[in-house]
Motif scaffolding. Sequence first.
Motif, PDB file in Angstrom:
ATOM      1  N   VAL A   1       4.271   0.719   8.190  1.00 49.08           N
ATOM      2  CA  VAL A   1       3.473   1.987   8.356  1.00 49.08           C
ATOM      3  C   VAL A   1       4.080   3.121   8.732  1.00 49.08           C
ATOM      4  N   ALA A   2       5.408   3.109   9.095  1.00 50.06           N
ATOM      5  CA  ALA A   2       5.989   4.569   9.556  1.00 50.06           C
ATOM      6  C   ALA A   2       6.571   4.793   7.882  1.00 50.06           C
ATOM      7  N   THR A   3       6.746   3.960   7.143  1.00 49.80           N
ATOM      8  CA  THR A   3       7.439   4.280   5.682  1.00 49.80           C
ATOM      9  C   THR A   3       6.012   4.871   4.902  1.00 49.80           C
ATOM     10  N   MET A   4       5.081   4.178   5.207  1.00 52.51           N
ATOM     11  CA  MET A   4       3.800   4.611   4.444  1.00 52.51           C
ATOM     12  C   MET A   4       3.426   6.153   4.791  1.00 52.51           C
TER      13      MET A   4
ATOM     14  N   ALA B   1       0.845  -1.225   0.051  1.00 54.57           N
ATOM     15  CA  ALA B   1       0.034   0.034  -0.064  1.00 54.57           C
ATOM     16  C   ALA B   1       1.024   1.276  -0.045  1.00 54.57           C
ATOM     17  N   ALA B   2       1.937   1.174   0.867  1.00 56.21           N
ATOM     18  CA  ALA B   2       2.931   2.196   0.813  1.00 56.21           C
ATOM     19  C   ALA B   2       3.500   2.348  -0.399  1.00 56.21           C
ATOM     20  N   GLY B   3       3.758   1.273  -1.184  1.00 58.59           N
ATOM     21  CA  GLY B   3       4.640   1.554  -2.520  1.00 58.59           C
ATOM     22  C   GLY B   3       3.618   2.587  -3.419  1.00 58.59           C
ATOM     23  N   VAL B   4       2.372   2.458  -3.526  1.00 62.77           N
ATOM     24  CA  VAL B   4       1.689   3.416  -4.387  1.00 62.77           C
ATOM     25  C   VAL B   4       1.871   5.009  -3.925  1.00 62.77           C
ATOM     26  N   PHE B   5       1.843   5.173  -2.674  1.00 56.86           N
ATOM     27  CA  PHE B   5       2.390   6.620  -2.395  1.00 56.86           C
ATOM     28  C   PHE B   5       3.792   6.990  -2.787  1.00 56.86           C
ATOM     29  N   LEU B   6       4.756   5.994  -2.709  1.00 57.76           N
ATOM     30  CA  LEU B   6       6.127   6.425  -3.225  1.00 57.76           C
ATOM     31  C   LEU B   6       6.017   6.667  -4.575  1.00 57.76           C
ATOM     32  N   ALA B   7       5.156   6.224  -5.528  1.00 59.88           N
ATOM     33  CA  ALA B   7       5.370   6.486  -6.956  1.00 59.88           C
ATOM     34  C   ALA B   7       5.143   8.060  -7.073  1.00 59.88           C
TER      35      ALA B   7
ATOM     36  N   LEU C   1      13.425  11.494   7.337  1.00 63.53           N
ATOM     37  CA  LEU C   1      13.352  12.047   8.722  1.00 63.53           C
ATOM     38  C   LEU C   1      11.814  11.680   9.502  1.00 63.53           C
ATOM     39  N   ILE C   2      11.096  11.814   8.780  1.00 61.61           N
ATOM     40  CA  ILE C   2       9.723  11.313   9.196  1.00 61.61           C
ATOM     41  C   ILE C   2       9.768   9.525   9.674  1.00 61.61           C
ATOM     42  N   ASN C   3      10.368   8.904   8.699  1.00 60.95           N
ATOM     43  CA  ASN C   3      10.282   7.771   8.717  1.00 60.95           C
ATOM     44  C   ASN C   3      11.324   7.159  10.093  1.00 60.95           C
ATOM     45  N   ALA C   4      12.396   7.899  10.313  1.00 57.74           N
ATOM     46  CA  ALA C   4      13.326   7.493  11.388  1.00 57.74           C
ATOM     47  C   ALA C   4      12.668   7.969  12.807  1.00 57.74           C
ATOM     48  N   VAL C   5      11.855   8.932  12.806  1.00 55.80           N
ATOM     49  CA  VAL C   5      11.057   9.328  14.037  1.00 55.80           C
ATOM     50  C   VAL C   5       9.860   8.401  14.587  1.00 55.80           C
TER      51      VAL C   5
END
Length: 437
Positions: free
Chosen positions: A182-185, A123-129, A156-160
């Motif tokens: 979920v953090a990545t998404m 699901a996150a992969g779609v946001f990555l595009a 930074l958001i992902n790391a936090v």
Amino acid sequence: MTLPMILGMILLMTFGLVDTFFVSLLGTDQLAAISFTFPVTFTLISLNIGLGIGTSATIGRYLGGGQTHLAREYATGALMLSFALVGILALIGLFTIDPIFRLLGATEEHLPYIRDYMVVWYAAGVFLAMPMVGNSVLRASGDTKTPSIVMAAGGLINAVLDPLLIFGWGPFPEMGIQGAAVATMIAWAVGVFYIIGLLIKRDLMLARLLSRQELRETSGTILKIGLPAAGANMLTPIAAGVLTAIVATYGTEAVAAWGVGSRLESIASIVILALSMTLPPFISQNMGANKFNRVREAYRLSLRFVLGWQLLVFGVMWLLANWIAALFAEEPAVAELIQLFLAIVPLGYGLQGVIILSNSSFNALHRPMSALVLSLLRLFVFYVPFAYLGSVIDGLNGLFWGCVVANLCTASIAFLWFNQVVSREQGEQTGQLQRQE
């Protein structure tokens, strides 16, 4: 142009590295599980990279020619195309998690963790595009700072969020390995809204969706360059999947160490990847101006720099191997294999840089098929066969040395081939000018 890209990519690359670090604290099985996901996740990322290359080449041409409306239309079409293609692949991946990862060598102990991670990641992969292709539009307009900021903010958001969601700190639920996805998404979703709003504000895309006919026309042009470029990029995770399956025959500890090494490789190659985004526009412009000496000078200077820089990187990784292994592995067996990886494989990163820069330079010359063939040669004529042969001769130690030798062979071919192509282009341009006179 390269410096902002380096700074942005440093934080972007923390997606994988930070995920790997925090997941490693959950245990060896979880670390091995996320290691199995790398070839699959990189396949979708590679598709977006290829589409970005096609987008950048097309948008840059129209902007340079003063055809702003067409540039906006093609930018909109590129975003719609990437969303649709990645969405389709993500849907297929969602229903094929078990067979794909069993094929990669995952055991029944790993599959529950892989499912938890990949269901969310698809699901996150779609946001990555959207942000990746949107950043390509910005680079085509000459802006490398904003894409760097977008990449840095996402990292930074992902790391936090990673430790908060993985371990359930504070009011957050404890989600384990799924928390990393979920953090990545969330990080990528923030990037989607920001980049689309920015492109509309700067008048670099239309504030509407394209019609079916418009989308068909824009997609054809972008895919002409983007598909071979995407294919070349997607060969890497396929080869990585084959190598992961070979490494898996040596046990869970070997897969965990291989996964850590692969993530570290991304960080160690940041300068190479940044140069691969900024060297092509320089080459394209000088080729268009018939300044072939500047093309050769830029290409060779970049290669000399990359070889020297990556040799320095190898020295640092070799000296810090014990500390790095202790950071990512609690089990002595995994730590020992990480040290072995760091003592051998990074020696070939400079040679790998020669290949990557040659590939991107071929795309700059509008020769995406040459880049695709070079990738095929590197991965399936040299890299995988040499690594497998090395493993037969001397186990994991031989496999690692096989990777280095494969990069040496391919880099030599890439250097000679690119210079031959430039000489041929120069001859053709000279002949055309003489005929015109």
